[in-house]
Write an enzyme that holds these catalytic residues in place. Structure first.
Site, mmCIF file in Angstrom:
data_model
loop_
_atom_site.group_PDB
_atom_site.id
_atom_site.type_symbol
_atom_site.label_atom_id
_atom_site.label_comp_id
_atom_site.label_asym_id
_atom_site.label_seq_id
_atom_site.Cartn_x
_atom_site.Cartn_y
_atom_site.Cartn_z
ATOM 1 C CG ASP A 62 38.049 28.700 57.368
ATOM 2 O OD1 ASP A 62 38.572 29.726 56.886
ATOM 3 O OD2 ASP A 62 37.013 28.728 58.066
ATOM 4 C CG ASP A 80 35.362 29.898 52.005
ATOM 5 O OD1 ASP A 80 35.986 30.713 52.718
ATOM 6 O OD2 ASP A 80 34.213 29.490 52.268
ATOM 7 C CE LYS A 117 34.493 15.007 44.118
ATOM 8 N NZ LYS A 117 35.061 14.062 45.112
ATOM 9 C CE1 TYR A 159 32.443 30.860 47.784
ATOM 10 C CE2 TYR A 159 32.556 33.113 48.572
ATOM 11 C CZ TYR A 159 32.685 31.762 48.797
ATOM 12 O OH TYR A 159 33.056 31.332 50.038
ATOM 13 C CG ASP A 168 37.388 13.638 47.790
ATOM 14 O OD1 ASP A 168 38.282 14.014 46.986
ATOM 15 O OD2 ASP A 168 36.669 12.638 47.567
HETATM 16 C C1 IPM Z 1 36.434 34.430 53.623
HETATM 17 C C2 IPM Z 1 35.020 34.492 54.109
HETATM 18 C C3 IPM Z 1 34.171 35.073 52.999
HETATM 19 C C4 IPM Z 1 34.195 34.122 51.833
HETATM 20 C C5 IPM Z 1 32.733 35.419 53.389
HETATM 21 C C6 IPM Z 1 32.673 36.302 54.619
HETATM 22 C C7 IPM Z 1 31.986 36.048 52.253
HETATM 23 O O1 IPM Z 1 34.588 33.246 54.523
HETATM 24 O O2 IPM Z 1 36.994 35.494 53.297
HETATM 25 O O3 IPM Z 1 36.994 33.341 53.561
HETATM 26 O O4 IPM Z 1 33.475 33.120 51.813
HETATM 27 O O5 IPM Z 1 34.972 34.381 50.908
HETATM 28 MN MN MN Z 2 36.154 31.713 54.498
#
Ligand code: IPM
Ligand code: MN
Length: 365
Positions: free
Chosen positions: A253, A249, A192, A140, A225
């Site tokens: 999710d 990230d 990885k 990032y 993975d």
């Molecule tokens: C998160 C989001 C952010 C990230 C974006 C909105 C920049 O996806 O907080 O997980 O990728 O960190």
């Molecule tokens: Mn995110």
């Protein structure tokens, strides 16, 4: 007097933040702590007001605060804006300026909501994971980055760099190990290292730190993975998951979806210079202004703030218990609604949680 900077942001961010602030004010009265509050713009609303996603003044304000309570940023209105001016950049700058390197994302399956997951109930029951994601380094923020014309002029070349230093890895890994000690004593580190040098350093550093400082914590390593697969195959086996910025990230999710209720998940981003507390869900443009957003993720983020920034464990767990009690009484916002339950809106959910908090404290007195 501890100072909280409130950044409601865009979309449903403003709606849910308002509710969790009302819960916080009740906690304030009960514990006789005097928080002071300030508010600031970030993301799309800041672009509308100032042409940029975050101002230097807001960053300075955040540095001067003990904690930041954030709603959400972004929305379709700002999607076509130039890359470096997008609402998300405001969030990234805020994380970086506070050096909020450890992003804590709990993914808990509440027993009242075990049917809400898209996975079978017997797989997700009892899932209680804490993802610790590195937040201010990795691909990032790595350099070099950019886009350039190719030499033959026929097209472009774009590049990002995945870099990690020993100290960056150590500090976030230490956070993960310390959290594991307060939980079930297990860390799964994701990398990885079969392909990337930066991830070899990641694995070696985590192994070394574990051996020297946390020999009592069980440490396992998984390639990302494989981890993505194991997480949906046997999610209840995971305790603390440690990962770099991008893998974290993605994995967080996935962990959120296990619970079937993104609207329930809080997060904390902590570092030496400050901390940001925000729901994992986004600005949800499709339901803005309808009064149906689930305020629980924001309320639980505020509870994390009390725990991690102000050391108010009792207040934090009383909020968490109040949330659970309201769910056990079958109240649901639309995102977690099932037949036979009582559907409520944003404000009503907030009031139910507040009532629960008031009742339990009255009973304790
Ligand atoms: C998160 C989001 C952010 C990230 C974006 C909105 C920049 O996806 O907080 O997980 O990728 O960190
Ligand atoms: Mn995110």
């Amino acid at each position: 007097m501890p100072k909280i900077l409130v950044i409601p942001g865009d979309g449903i961010g403003t709606e849910v933040t308002e509710v969790s602030l009302s819960v916080l004010k009740t906690i304030n009265e009960k514990n006789q702590v005097e928080f002071t509050f300030d508010t600031a713009l970030l993301g799309g609303c800041c672009i509308d007001a100032h042409g940029i996603p975050v101002t230097e003044e807001t960053l300075e304000n955040a540095r001067q605060s003990d904690a930041v309570l954030l709603g959400a940023v972004g929305g379709p209105k700002w999607e076509n804006i130039e890359h470096h001016l997008k609402p998300e950049r405001g969030l990234l700058e805020l994380r970086k300026c506070l050096d909020a390197f450890a992003n804590l994302r709990p993914a808990v399956v509440y027993s009242a909501l075990a049917d809400a997951s898209t996975l079978k109930k017997e797989i997700v029951q009892g899932v209680d994971i804490m993802v610790v994601r590195e937040l201010t380094g990795g691909i990032y923020f790595g350099h070099p980055r950019g886009t350039e014309q190719t030499d033959n002029g026929e097209g472009k070349r774009a590049f990002n760099t995945l870099t990690y230093s020993t100290s960056e890895i150590k500090r976030v890994a230490r956070t993960a190990f310390e959290i594991a000690r307060k939980r079930r004593n297990k860390v799964t580190s994701i990398d990885k290292s079969n392909v990337l040098e930066s991830m070899v350093l990641w694995r070696d550093t985590v192994t070394e730190l574990g051996k020297c400082e946390f020999p009592d914590v069980t440490l396992e390593h998984l390639y990302v993975d494989n981890a993505a697969m194991q997480l949906i195959r046997r999610p209840a086996d995971f305790d603390v998951i440690l990962a770099g910025n991008m893998f974290g990230d993605i994995i967080s999710d996935e962990a959120a979806q296990l619970t079937g209720s993104l609207g329930m998940l809080p997060s904390a981003s902590v570092g030496e210079k400050g901390a940001i507390y925000e729901p994992v869900h986004g600005s949800a443009p499709d339901i803005v202004g309808k009064g149906v957003a689930n305020p629980i993720a924001s309320i639980l983020s505020m509870a994390m703030m009390l725990r991690y920034s102000f050391d108010m464990e009792t207040a934090a767990s009383s909020i968490e218990k109040a949330v659970e009690a309201v769910l056990n009484k079958s109240y649901r916002t639309s995102d977690i609604y099932e037949e036979g339950k009582t559907r409520v809106g944003t404000e009503e959910m907030g009031s139910l949680i507040l009532n629960e908090l008031r009742e339990t404290s009255a009973a304790a007195e």
